[in-house]
Scaffold this motif. Sequence first.
Motif, PDB file in Angstrom:
ATOM      1  N   UNK A   1       0.828  -1.206   0.000  1.00 40.09           N
ATOM      2  CA  UNK A   1       0.000   0.000   0.000  1.00 40.09           C
ATOM      3  C   UNK A   1       0.867   1.262   0.000  1.00 40.09           C
ATOM      4  N   UNK A   2       2.068   1.169   0.539  1.00 42.38           N
ATOM      5  CA  UNK A   2       2.953   2.336   0.583  1.00 42.38           C
ATOM      6  C   UNK A   2       3.371   2.800  -0.800  1.00 42.38           C
ATOM      7  N   UNK A   3       3.261   1.908  -1.800  1.00 42.98           N
ATOM      8  CA  UNK A   3       3.650   2.284  -3.164  1.00 42.98           C
ATOM      9  C   UNK A   3       2.436   2.568  -4.042  1.00 42.98           C
ATOM     10  N   UNK A   4       1.234   2.546  -3.438  1.00 49.15           N
ATOM     11  CA  UNK A   4       0.031   2.913  -4.188  1.00 49.15           C
ATOM     12  C   UNK A   4      -0.129   4.428  -4.113  1.00 49.15           C
ATOM     13  N   UNK A   5      -0.419   5.034  -5.260  1.00 52.16           N
ATOM     14  CA  UNK A   5      -0.617   6.477  -5.329  1.00 52.16           C
ATOM     15  C   UNK A   5      -2.041   6.791  -4.864  1.00 52.16           C
ATOM     16  N   UNK A   6      -2.154   7.258  -3.599  1.00 45.64           N
ATOM     17  CA  UNK A   6      -3.477   7.562  -3.037  1.00 45.64           C
ATOM     18  C   UNK A   6      -3.937   8.946  -3.531  1.00 45.64           C
ATOM     19  N   UNK A   7      -5.206   9.040  -3.901  1.00 45.67           N
ATOM     20  CA  UNK A   7      -5.751  10.310  -4.406  1.00 45.67           C
ATOM     21  C   UNK A   7      -5.654  11.365  -3.309  1.00 45.67           C
ATOM     22  N   UNK A   8      -5.057  12.506  -3.643  1.00 40.51           N
ATOM     23  CA  UNK A   8      -4.826  13.576  -2.676  1.00 40.51           C
ATOM     24  C   UNK A   8      -6.108  14.371  -2.424  1.00 40.51           C
ATOM     25  N   UNK A   9      -6.285  14.752  -1.167  1.00 42.85           N
ATOM     26  CA  UNK A   9      -7.474  15.518  -0.794  1.00 42.85           C
ATOM     27  C   UNK A   9      -7.147  17.004  -0.665  1.00 42.85           C
ATOM     28  N   UNK A  10      -7.937  17.835  -1.335  1.00 40.91           N
ATOM     29  CA  UNK A  10      -7.910  19.287  -1.189  1.00 40.91           C
ATOM     30  C   UNK A  10      -9.363  19.648  -0.938  1.00 40.91           C
TER      31      UNK A  10
END
Lengths: 169, 189
Positions: free
Chosen positions: B75-84
């Motif tokens: 999971x550390x290498x999955x690009x998580x969608x950033x929240x703004x």
Amino acid sequence: MTKNNFWSPYIAGTGLGLTLLATFYIAGWGLGASGAFSLLTSVGMNQVLPDFTRGLSYFSQYLNAASPLKNWMLFEIFGVFLGALSGALFSRNFRFRFIRGSTTGIGMRLFAAVTGGILIGFAGRLARGCTSGVALSGGAQLAMAGWIFVIAMFVGGFIAAAFLRRLWS
Amino acid sequence: MIGPLNMSQDTGLLIAIMLGFFFGLFLERGGLGNPQKLTGVFYLTDFAVPKVMFTAILVASTGLYLLSDLKLLDMGRIWIVQTFFWPQIVGGVLFGIGFVVSGYCPGTAVAGLASGQLDALVAMIGIGIGSLIFALLYPMIEGFYQSSAMGEATIQGVIGISHWVVLAALIIVAGLMFFFMERYEKKTR
């Protein structure tokens, strides 16, 4: 309602979910769509007005890549077209047509399509993605981004529908 | 093999076409290339969008966290969608309005065009124009665009509970939603 031969939404949804899961596992990110439109617009603009386009800092991020068109999401969207075309052809759902509400003329339909498209194009950039990249991919990651976007999108959609009762009837 | 996989750029692009193929196939077969079905949820006449969307989200989410807990996915290498937060609230509301007005979103417009719908092509031109308008206005809205950044925030991270509690709650809510949608559709049909 016209008769159609679409699959059960739960079957299609399961297939879509497994495709998204495979994308996470293989690529390390999710599915997207609106970014490909932004990329293509920047590349197209760069052909016509190169100096002006490179001066737009938001577009220059795409153009500074070694080969801008060798882009993962752009290739993925090309695949979306091929997959949807296959689905439509094999199920005999392919027909050249305009889909519109029964009281909406073709001129009005095209005006709505381009106006709504402009809103979507702008909003997708502001939110850093669309129904695919933020709602679907972010939603599955349980990212805050995905769920606040989904809720906001439904609020906006219901408000618009309340004011545009006849557009799709 | 632990995901995500390492591969050359060209292999990655080939796989992008293949994954996109299935994305497009399921969108079209689920009826999500058709703007009558796409906008139906906002008029309470057709619930294809929430049914397909929430089924897909829950299947992918359960699989993602299962693979991660079984140590088959890093999971550390999955690009998580950033929240703004605020840009995504405002963007989401505008997006929902544009969705009803145009009858499509970007991915479903591609599926609509692939089904022969010329109104989808016009919507796609609009999406390009909208992106250009954003790029033109970017210097003025960059401050707002970068505001209320929360990074890779997740629901479980913000509340401080297990991801399985969040998933279980979402599955129950979606199940209830599907139940009432089916009942409502039967009544009004």
